[in-house]
Design a protein around this motif. Structure first.
Motif: not given
Length: 137
Positions: A79-80, A85-88
């Motif tokens: 999901s967006a 969250t994973l990118n952060a």
């Protein structure tokens, strides 16, 4: 006279306990007769079709790959919010084999202090001997 009244009271009290047959020979409800048992019917499975010639057998699924997909999500779209969250958290910088190197003795760890070490090293038990103490300054 007193004995006669006492005997009449005793006989009337014991007559209530009667009722035919005694304690072990009484009629009991049948718990299996409460509802009818439906007959067992195996429903047809219309989704099963014979395999086409040349296709791989259904039993040739790689169980380790299926387990990894079940544990770690596999190729499902995120999901967006989950992607953000994973990118952060630095998804691009994560090492691919990090789960294999966690228990390695050469892994650098952060010292969390004596309290955390004592909690982790505490013996297992039912907690009956556990005591809490507040340190005094």
């Amino acid at each position: 006279m007193r004995k006669l009244i006492l005997a009449a009271g005793l006989v009337s009290t014991l007559s209530a306990c009667g009722g035919g047959g005694g304690l072990f020979n009484r009629q009991r409800p049948d718990e299996f007769a409460v509802s009818r048992q439906a007959p067992l019917i195996i429903p047809p499975d219309f989704a099963l079709v014979p395999p086409a010639p040349g296709t791989p057998a259904a039993a040739s699924v790689d169980s380790s790959k299926a387990a990894m997909d079940a544990m770690f999500g596999g190729p499902a779209a995120r999901s967006a919010g989950e992607g953000a969250t994973l990118n952060a958290a630095g998804r691009a910088n994560a090492a691919s084999g990090i789960r294999s190197s966690v228990g390695d003795p050469g892994t650098e760890v952060v010292d969390k202090g004596a309290t955390t070490r004592d909690i982790i090293a505490a013996p297992e038990g039912d907690g009956q001997q556990a005591r809490a103490a507040t340190p005094q300054p």
